[in-house]
Design an enzyme around this catalytic site. Structure first.
Site, mmCIF file in Angstrom:
data_model
loop_
_atom_site.group_PDB
_atom_site.id
_atom_site.type_symbol
_atom_site.label_atom_id
_atom_site.label_comp_id
_atom_site.label_asym_id
_atom_site.label_seq_id
_atom_site.Cartn_x
_atom_site.Cartn_y
_atom_site.Cartn_z
ATOM 1 C CG ASN A 226 -1.898 1.185 1.153
ATOM 2 O OD1 ASN A 226 -1.612 2.261 1.655
ATOM 3 N ND2 ASN A 226 -3.037 0.979 0.513
ATOM 4 C CG HIS A 227 2.453 4.436 -2.744
ATOM 5 N ND1 HIS A 227 2.510 5.803 -2.835
ATOM 6 C CD2 HIS A 227 3.672 3.989 -3.122
ATOM 7 C CE1 HIS A 227 3.699 6.172 -3.262
ATOM 8 N NE2 HIS A 227 4.435 5.086 -3.444
ATOM 9 C CB THR A 228 -1.391 5.239 2.986
ATOM 10 O OG1 THR A 228 -2.480 4.460 2.479
ATOM 11 C CG2 THR A 228 -1.949 6.367 3.842
#
EC number: 5.1.3.2
Length: 688
Positions: free
Chosen positions: A524-526
């Protein structure tokens, strides 16, 4: 118009319709579900997609409105229709008969008009044994054959018989029409997965869902209407059929129409075996492992002793028969009830359109709504759209699907895959075959899968559940359609929200869809900004890592094979590093000390990254099962009119950079058919 042929399923979001759609999909049919959602939920469609691994097109249309229905026939090449839509409560039909006549009959007239004008000739109709009325008024009509005279005793049954007559009349006027009229008895049970089942709104009208609600604690007791009938225990006898068997009966009827054009015929669908109310009660108690209270009351008006089906015609002509008994139906119903005690209606969950209004394939689902920890998730990219802690957003986010699809979006909150981070020169070798991906024009490598990236793909689902009052889960699924990678992946992304612990856990699981081997590295790329409501950038926040040892990289950010200390960032043993307007600049892959393997979920969730902000009085801790974690200070995050550079900091757990080209790490990212890739990460927020 689309080139693919579709099976149109009206009322396909409902109980029997949804189970039939699953059987159709598994038999290779492409389905379009039409439903006005007046007594059903779109959540059943989202769940069917994950259950089948297929996109199921959906249109919210009331059949009583001809124009939108006609447009649907214009837009899609519809080959056949299964017609379930309609109001269906016997008791209610006696209270609002005109509503039943208008809805059921006018809706069917419109459907038949559209079929006629678009040359669609095959229809399977969901009729009912209620068309027979009281079959006990005739001698030798129990079990009930299709030749039994009809005589419905309530408006619901009369609408079903009227629709049957309409179809017979239309067939008489045009023998090219084919109609399968299915008169079924008492559907019970649920899909054995527990993913879809009956979700009655209000007080259940049928025995089994009422018993299930008593057993789960939603209702105080079961009422048995009469125990003075001429049966083994004095209670009425009914023919209960497992809903999966019933769904397969619809599939068999459709195949019959495909084989025998010009058919118009009725078939009973039942088991041919009668079960009393108390026998069913005992079977259900055996399935759940305990007894619950029931009270015998007076007979109910209109109830008769025995309504059992004679099913020889369906067995002989449709080559169909039931395979699941009432005991199996009770077991499956209880699994559905335990997993979904309030059906598809879950407290603390909300959904809104994220793309075009009415596009149910693009939604934002909120988990933990109304609590101090809310997470918003989108179908597009299985994206974390927002995390709201104590009423404040703490991540960089965009407003709608269009903005997330724009090339300026730096993967905000997205699921990155099928292969995250960099692949040198966009090439690698698997099983002796050299694979070449489309490379970036900037540096000649592939970053985050390039044109194959998941961030712009529509994930199926989600299946949302609420196993505890403060916990919600949401499952999204994506199956590669076309990819430059050597094999297609089927990827499940599971989010778990715990509002008490203020923790979001993310779990990834991928398998090869079909044969072959391929690369897998999903994450994930939060981007976090804990003080977002006061400060546009991460200035003033403080950061710490489990270890500041990372991979040494060249000018293309590819590993040299050496490790390096990045002393500009503190470890957990040091005072945290304060982030200023320009320092530190981080875009490095740090090592966690955890082993690199294909499925890391057996490793402990280990904290590797902490970000805190004193003004916001908040801290986030990122934990992972992965061997590395990439940290970005967002120095190239610049979304026009939205965000400036350093608008957030990202911690992206995953495998080693370019592992697919490194003999030491390659086995952790090459996924063969039959094996499983997986990992977990979590974000935990704490008040300072």
């Amino acid at each position: 118009m689309s080139e693919d042929k579709y099976c149109l399923v009206t009322g396909g979001a409902g109980y029997i319709g949804s189970h039939t759609v699953v059987e159709l999909c598994e038999a290779g049919y492409k389905c379009i579900v039409v439903d006005n959602l007046s007594n059903s939920s779109y959540e059943s469609v989202a769940r069917m997609e994950l259950l089948t691994g297929q996109e199921i097109k959906f249109a919210k249309i009331d059949l009583c409105e001809l124009e939108p229905l006609n447009k649907l026939f214009d837009d899609y090449k519809i080959d056949s229709v299964l017609h379930f839509a309609g109001l269906k409560a016997v008791g209610e039909s006696t209270q609002i008969p005109l509503t039943y006549y208008f809805n059921n009959i006018v809706g069917t007239i419109n459907l038949l008009e559209c079929m006629k004008s678009h040359d669609v000739k095959k229809l399977v109709f969901s009729s009912s044994a209620t068309v027979y009325g009281d079959a006990t008024r005739f001698e030798n009509m129990i079990p009930i054959p299709e030749t039994c005279p009809t005589g419905p005793t309530n408006p619901y049954g009369k609408t079903k018989l009227t629709i049957e007559d309409m179809m017979r009349d239309l067939h008489f006027s045009d023998k090219s029409f084919s109609f399968a009229i299915l008169r079924y008895f008492n559907p019970i049970g649920a899909h054995p997965s527990g993913v879809i089942g009956e979700d009655p709104l209000g007080i259940p009208n049928n025995l089994l869902p009422f018993m299930a609600q008593v057993a789960i604690g939603r209702r105080p007791k079961l009422y048995v209407f009469g125990d003075d009938y001429d049966s083994v225990d004095g209670t009425p006898i009914r023919d209960y059929i497992h809903v999966v068997d019933l769904a397969k009966g619809h599939l068999a009827a459709l195949k019959y129409l495909e084989k025998y054009a010009g058919t118009c015929r009725e078939w009973n669908l039942g088991t041919g075996h009668g079960t009393t109310v108390l026998q069913m009660y005992r079977a259900f108690c055996d399935a759940i492992g305990f007894n619950f209270e029931y009270v015998v009351t007076a007979r109910r008006d209109g109830d008769v002793l025995n309504l059992t089906a004679k099913c020889d015609r369906a067995t002989n002509e449709l080559e169909w028969k039931t395979e699941l008994d009432v005991n199996k139906a009770c077991v499956d119903l209880w699994k559905w009830t335990q997993d979904n005690p309030f059906g598809y209606q879950i407290k603390g969950v909300d959904s809104k359109f994220f793309g075009d209004k009415g596009d149910f394939s693009s939604r934002v689902v909120s988990l933990g709504k109304g609590t101090s920890f809310e997470v918003k998730l989108a179908n597009l990219g299985a994206t974390i759209v927002d995390i709201v802690v104590n009423g404040c957003s703490v991540v960089a986010s965009l407003d709608n699907e269009t903005e997330y699809k724009d090339q300026s979006n730096p993967f905000f909150g997205a699921t990155v895959g099928p292969y995250a981070n960099r692949i040198a020169n966009g090439t690698f070798e698997i099983n002796g075959k050299r694979i070449q991906l489309t490379v970036s024009k900037e540096d000649g490598n592939v970053v985050h899968s390039g044109i194959n990236s998941y961030h712009s793909k529509k994930f199926l689902g989600p299946i949302v559940k609420n196993p505890e009052a403060h916990i919600w889960t949401a499952d999204f699924k994506y199956v590669d359609e076309e990819t430059e990678f050597p094999a297609r992946l089927s990827t499940l992304v599971r989010y778990k929200v715990d509002s008490e612990k203020k923790t979001l856990t993310v779990e990834y699981e991928s398998k090869v869809a079909g044969q072959g081997s391929t690369g897998a590295n999903i994450t994930n790329h939060t981007y976090f900004n804990l003080n977002k409501f006061n400060e546009a950038t991460i200035k003033g926040s403080k950061v710490q890592l489990i270890d500041n040892t990372g991979l040494e990289v060249n000018n293309k950010l590819l590993p040299t094979g050496n490790l390096k200390k990045y002393t500009q960032v503190a470890t957990f043993n040091d005072s945290p590093t304060e982030i200023t307007e320009k320092e530190p600049v981080l875009d490095f892959c740090f090592v966690s000390g955890l082993p690199a393997k294909l499925d890391t979920r057996s490793s402990p969730l280990t904290p590797v990254f902490k970000l805190s902000n004193e003004d916001a009085k908040l801290e986030v801790e990122v934990a992972t099962t992965e061997p590395t974690f990439q940290v970005y200070t967002g120095d190239y995050v610049d979304v026009k009119d939205k965000y400036e550079n350093r608008a957030g900091i990202c911690c992206e757990p995953g495998r080693y950079i370019d592992a697919v080209n490194n003999p030491e790490w390659k086995s952790s990212v090459v996924l063969p058919a039959g094996e499983t890739y997986g990992h977990k990460l979590s974000y935990t927020f704490r008040t300072l």
